[in-house]
Design an enzyme around this catalytic site. Sequence first.
Site, PDB file in Angstrom:
ATOM      1  N   ARG A 214      -3.818   4.737   0.182  1.00  0.00           N
ATOM      2  CA  ARG A 214      -2.454   4.386   0.575  1.00  0.00           C
ATOM      3  C   ARG A 214      -2.439   3.787   1.981  1.00  0.00           C
ATOM      4  NH1 ARG A 214       2.772   8.039   2.133  1.00  0.00           N
ATOM      5  NH2 ARG A 214       4.300   6.370   1.958  1.00  0.00           N
ATOM      6  N   HIS A 215      -1.539   2.850   2.197  1.00  0.00           N
ATOM      7  CA  HIS A 215      -1.413   2.174   3.483  1.00  0.00           C
ATOM      8  C   HIS A 215      -1.027   3.137   4.611  1.00  0.00           C
ATOM      9  CE1 HIS A 215       2.961   2.597   3.423  1.00  0.00           C
ATOM     10  NE2 HIS A 215       2.898   2.301   2.130  1.00  0.00           N
TER      11      HIS A 215
ATOM     12  N   ARG B  37       1.821  -4.046   4.971  1.00  0.00           N
ATOM     13  CA  ARG B  37       1.364  -2.705   5.319  1.00  0.00           C
ATOM     14  C   ARG B  37       0.070  -2.342   4.593  1.00  0.00           C
ATOM     15  NH1 ARG B  37       6.082  -2.456   2.315  1.00  0.00           N
ATOM     16  NH2 ARG B  37       6.241  -1.042   0.520  1.00  0.00           N
TER      17      ARG B  37
ATOM     18  N   GLU C 179       4.348  -2.127  -4.304  1.00  0.00           N
ATOM     19  CA  GLU C 179       5.095  -0.917  -4.632  1.00  0.00           C
ATOM     20  C   GLU C 179       6.177  -1.230  -5.660  1.00  0.00           C
ATOM     21  OE1 GLU C 179       5.292   1.936  -5.406  1.00  0.00           O
ATOM     22  OE2 GLU C 179       5.292   3.063  -3.532  1.00  0.00           O
TER      23      GLU C 179
ATOM     24  N   HIS D 162       0.156   1.480  -2.608  1.00  0.00           N
ATOM     25  CA  HIS D 162       1.337   2.226  -2.188  1.00  0.00           C
ATOM     26  C   HIS D 162       1.457   3.505  -3.002  1.00  0.00           C
ATOM     27  CE1 HIS D 162       2.619  -1.628  -0.288  1.00  0.00           C
ATOM     28  NE2 HIS D 162       1.990  -2.120  -1.337  1.00  0.00           N
TER      29      HIS D 162
END
Length: 217
Positions: free
Chosen positions: A16-17, A66, A90, A158
Amino acid sequence: MNGAGSGRGRRVVLWRHGQTAWNLERRFQGTTDIELTEEGHAQARRSARLLAALQPDAIIASDLRRAAVTAGELASITQLDVEHDPGLRETYAGSWQGLTHEEIVERYGEQYAAWKRGEPVRRGGGELETEVAERAAPVVERAVDKLPDGGTLVVVSHGGTIRTTIGRFLGLEPHSWEALGGLSNCSWSVLGEGARGWRLLEHNAGTLPEPVLGDDD
């Protein structure tokens, strides 16, 4: 997604970012293109050093900044190119995007409750979770198919998209995907390929436990 075939022992790391301002505010990002905070950049650098030790063979990432910037930290260490794919974005959540958790509960309480019960819900008029899985999981599958036996793929995406992709790879029913729980910023989960298919080897792993902020974003 049974993992059968000649390419045994491959791994998929779903990362995940890093943190964004909207994560801190518990504001639903969805497909809104939000930058990392300074702490988010620092998280990405720290995590990239750990993930580089896994000697990944390939990196793919959402094209939202991101995730793309987070992936870039690992790319700079490993000297690998990053393949950006909008299929890894996302969940699009329509009118929910930009709202805080509290605002969503206040304005869309019934819809939110139905989603939490595991019902198929177009949050804010956006995508179903199954639709997210249908666009994201094939991107990961295609990248896995290119790996050597025993190879490792890092997927930078995401929270919501990672959960649906894991659910699809493990063959779980969509109503149970929520049971996987959230990912903290810059934490990751690892899928491993075995004789009977894919297994979840690690979930929400990182250096130290951190709170899950703005899970679906």
